[in-house]
Scaffold this motif. Sequence first.
Motif, PDB file in Angstrom:
ATOM      1  N   TYR A  99      73.888  20.876  23.269  1.00 11.09           N
ATOM      2  CA  TYR A  99      74.963  20.689  24.241  1.00 11.09           C
ATOM      3  C   TYR A  99      75.950  21.847  24.078  1.00 11.09           C
ATOM      4  O   TYR A  99      75.927  22.559  23.086  1.00 11.09           O
ATOM      5  N   VAL A 123      71.834  21.915  31.408  1.00  6.50           N
ATOM      6  CA  VAL A 123      71.814  22.351  32.807  1.00  6.50           C
ATOM      7  C   VAL A 123      73.217  22.525  33.365  1.00  6.50           C
ATOM      8  O   VAL A 123      73.401  22.812  34.535  1.00  6.50           O
ATOM      9  N   GLY A 124      74.226  22.340  32.513  1.00  8.30           N
ATOM     10  CA  GLY A 124      75.601  22.587  32.921  1.00  8.30           C
ATOM     11  C   GLY A 124      76.349  21.405  33.485  1.00  8.30           C
ATOM     12  O   GLY A 124      77.481  21.539  33.952  1.00  8.30           O
ATOM     13  N   LYS A 125      75.756  20.225  33.435  1.00  5.99           N
ATOM     14  CA  LYS A 125      76.423  19.019  33.936  1.00  5.99           C
ATOM     15  C   LYS A 125      77.359  18.475  32.860  1.00  5.99           C
ATOM     16  O   LYS A 125      76.960  18.300  31.699  1.00  5.99           O
ATOM     17  N   MET A 126      78.613  18.192  33.241  1.00  5.18           N
ATOM     18  CA  MET A 126      79.549  17.599  32.288  1.00  5.18           C
ATOM     19  C   MET A 126      79.103  16.174  31.978  1.00  5.18           C
ATOM     20  O   MET A 126      78.869  15.379  32.876  1.00  5.18           O
ATOM     21  N   VAL A 127      78.942  15.873  30.673  1.00  9.61           N
ATOM     22  CA  VAL A 127      78.504  14.543  30.263  1.00  9.61           C
ATOM     23  C   VAL A 127      79.614  13.753  29.570  1.00  9.61           C
ATOM     24  O   VAL A 127      79.480  12.549  29.372  1.00  9.61           O
ATOM     25  N   LYS A 128      80.706  14.429  29.216  1.00 10.07           N
ATOM     26  CA  LYS A 128      81.824  13.747  28.561  1.00 10.07           C
ATOM     27  C   LYS A 128      83.061  14.622  28.664  1.00 10.07           C
ATOM     28  O   LYS A 128      82.975  15.844  28.551  1.00 10.07           O
ATOM     29  N   GLU A 129      84.204  13.995  28.892  1.00 10.64           N
ATOM     30  CA  GLU A 129      85.474  14.719  28.864  1.00 10.64           C
ATOM     31  C   GLU A 129      86.527  13.814  28.251  1.00 10.64           C
ATOM     32  O   GLU A 129      86.588  12.632  28.558  1.00 10.64           O
ATOM     33  N   TYR A 157      78.945  19.559  27.903  1.00 11.77           N
ATOM     34  CA  TYR A 157      77.993  19.801  28.985  1.00 11.77           C
ATOM     35  C   TYR A 157      76.569  19.784  28.442  1.00 11.77           C
ATOM     36  O   TYR A 157      76.327  20.237  27.320  1.00 11.77           O
ATOM     37  N   ASN A 158      75.626  19.289  29.262  1.00  9.06           N
ATOM     38  CA  ASN A 158      74.224  19.349  28.851  1.00  9.06           C
ATOM     39  C   ASN A 158      73.675  20.744  29.139  1.00  9.06           C
ATOM     40  O   ASN A 158      74.395  21.614  29.623  1.00  9.06           O
TER      41      ASN A 158
END
Length: 108
Positions: free
Chosen positions: A88, A62-68, A59-60
């Motif tokens: 991150y 701001v809490g946005k998932m950027v990779k899973e 997560y970045n």
Amino acid sequence: MKKFAALVSLLLIQLITFARTEGNTPGGTISVFPNPVKDKLSITLTDFANGQNIRFAIYNVVGKMVKEEVIVGTSTSVDVSAFSTGIYFYKIHSNGKELSSGKLVKTE
């Protein structure tokens, strides 16, 4: 402003452990390394049952998932070379239950 942001990033990097992040969970041991990371992040699992649905998410700030990624077997590598430098956060979870979490520093 750019110099200030670079200085803050440098100070944050110095505050974070520059080694392997390890955590013992009821299912086993999880290692996430290297930290800081430039290109490839490694995740190893010890003493986990085969076939467990284990996911690794980044997560970045701001809490946005950027990779899973799904972790298959006892280890995996995650390519973070396209990520911008900075801080991150990661979470490792299985069947909706968090197994481990921590901070990552992405360098150039």
